[in-house]
Scaffold this motif. Structure first.
Motif, mmCIF file in Angstrom:
data_model
loop_
_atom_site.group_PDB
_atom_site.id
_atom_site.type_symbol
_atom_site.label_atom_id
_atom_site.label_comp_id
_atom_site.label_asym_id
_atom_site.label_seq_id
_atom_site.Cartn_x
_atom_site.Cartn_y
_atom_site.Cartn_z
ATOM 1 N N LEU A 1 3.826 22.236 -12.068
ATOM 2 C CA LEU A 1 3.316 21.158 -11.189
ATOM 3 C C LEU A 1 3.822 19.797 -11.969
ATOM 4 N N THR A 2 4.169 18.846 -10.910
ATOM 5 C CA THR A 2 4.548 17.407 -11.302
ATOM 6 C C THR A 2 3.462 16.515 -10.898
ATOM 7 N N LEU A 3 2.897 15.775 -11.831
ATOM 8 C CA LEU A 3 1.982 14.983 -11.496
ATOM 9 C C LEU A 3 2.679 13.372 -11.515
ATOM 10 N N SER A 4 2.408 12.650 -10.684
ATOM 11 C CA SER A 4 2.644 11.111 -10.719
ATOM 12 C C SER A 4 1.650 10.100 -10.918
ATOM 13 N N CYS A 5 2.025 8.994 -11.432
ATOM 14 C CA CYS A 5 0.993 7.766 -11.602
ATOM 15 C C CYS A 5 1.774 6.704 -11.079
ATOM 16 N N VAL A 6 1.213 6.300 -10.036
ATOM 17 C CA VAL A 6 1.890 4.881 -9.528
ATOM 18 C C VAL A 6 0.921 3.620 -9.810
ATOM 19 N N VAL A 7 1.787 2.897 -10.542
ATOM 20 C CA VAL A 7 0.748 1.666 -10.737
ATOM 21 C C VAL A 7 1.094 0.344 -10.133
ATOM 22 N N SER A 8 0.309 -0.605 -10.096
ATOM 23 C CA SER A 8 0.423 -1.766 -9.559
ATOM 24 C C SER A 8 -0.233 -2.902 -10.383
ATOM 25 N N GLY A 9 0.283 -4.141 -10.120
ATOM 26 C CA GLY A 9 -0.393 -5.229 -10.854
ATOM 27 C C GLY A 9 0.058 -5.663 -12.065
ATOM 28 N N PHE A 10 0.874 -4.517 -12.670
ATOM 29 C CA PHE A 10 1.499 -4.820 -13.955
ATOM 30 C C PHE A 10 2.886 -4.009 -14.057
ATOM 31 N N THR A 11 3.309 -4.393 -15.223
ATOM 32 C CA THR A 11 4.833 -3.768 -15.403
ATOM 33 C C THR A 11 4.743 -2.494 -16.438
ATOM 34 N N LEU A 12 5.445 -1.444 -16.212
ATOM 35 C CA LEU A 12 5.746 -0.629 -17.082
ATOM 36 C C LEU A 12 6.342 -0.770 -18.531
ATOM 37 N N ASN A 13 7.064 -1.928 -18.423
ATOM 38 C CA ASN A 13 8.070 -2.176 -19.417
ATOM 39 C C ASN A 13 7.136 -2.692 -20.872
ATOM 40 N N TYR A 14 5.812 -3.106 -20.744
ATOM 41 C CA TYR A 14 5.609 -3.595 -21.662
ATOM 42 C C TYR A 14 4.223 -2.728 -22.221
ATOM 43 N N TYR A 15 3.545 -1.896 -21.514
ATOM 44 C CA TYR A 15 2.256 -1.302 -21.833
ATOM 45 C C TYR A 15 2.453 0.146 -21.760
ATOM 46 N N SER A 16 1.750 0.791 -22.549
ATOM 47 C CA SER A 16 1.528 2.372 -22.917
ATOM 48 C C SER A 16 1.072 2.917 -21.515
ATOM 49 N N ILE A 17 1.505 4.009 -21.049
ATOM 50 C CA ILE A 17 0.725 4.854 -20.167
ATOM 51 C C ILE A 17 0.336 6.114 -20.937
ATOM 52 N N GLY A 18 -0.935 6.773 -20.544
ATOM 53 C CA GLY A 18 -1.109 7.826 -21.275
ATOM 54 C C GLY A 18 -1.781 8.866 -20.162
ATOM 55 N N TRP A 19 -1.510 10.062 -20.192
ATOM 56 C CA TRP A 19 -2.218 10.956 -19.393
ATOM 57 C C TRP A 19 -3.529 11.784 -20.192
ATOM 58 N N PHE A 20 -4.543 11.835 -19.726
ATOM 59 C CA PHE A 20 -5.688 12.487 -20.250
ATOM 60 C C PHE A 20 -6.072 13.645 -19.297
ATOM 61 N N ARG A 21 -6.908 14.441 -19.671
ATOM 62 C CA ARG A 21 -7.553 15.582 -18.933
ATOM 63 C C ARG A 21 -8.657 15.670 -19.352
#
Length: 130
Positions: free
Chosen positions: A18-38
């Motif tokens: 499976l491939t999960l997607s996470c679309v973000v808004s209101g901030f840029t991915l260039n500067y902040y870390s994103i994590g996947w959790f379960r």
């Protein structure tokens, strides 16, 4: 408004992908870390993987290393989690989160990583079952 929206969960047989997607808004991915959790029923939320904002470096929980791959497309404001060779123990609600301090590490096999993160999506369910 800073938002994260996950998608891509579903029911898959053991050994499937499976491939999960996470679309973000209101901030840029260039500067902040994103994590996947379960979080599985009756269990605490755990870190699965993260990707650094400025570094782009990825880290993984030992249990998924070699099976899961995290990536991002800054232009599309989207982060992905490609999951292969899925096991029943991967069954959980999967969440993406953002850390505005740009912290991403596999220290302690990601134990307690979630407390560092600031905002979360609503989650997407992954069920691995025959």
């Amino acid at each position: 408004q800073q938002n994260l929206v996950e998608s891509g969960g579903g029911l898959v047989r053991p050994g499937g992908s499976l491939t999960l997607s996470c679309v973000v808004s209101g901030f840029t991915l260039n500067y902040y870390s994103i994590g996947w959790f379960r979080q599985a029923p009756g269990k605490e939320r755990e870190g699965v993987s993260c990707i650094g904002g400025t570094s782009g470096s990825t880290f993984y929980k030992k249990a998924v290393k070699g099976r899961f791959t995290m990536s991002k497309d800054n232009a599309k404001n989207t982060v992905y989690l490609d999951m292969t060779s899925l096991k029943p123990e991967d069954t959980a609600e999967y969440y993406c989160g953002v850390d505005f301090e740009d912290y991403c590490s596999d220290l302690g096999d990601m134990a307690g990583l979630d407390v560092m993160y600031d905002r979360w999506g609503q989650g997407t369910q992954v069920t691995v079952s025959s």
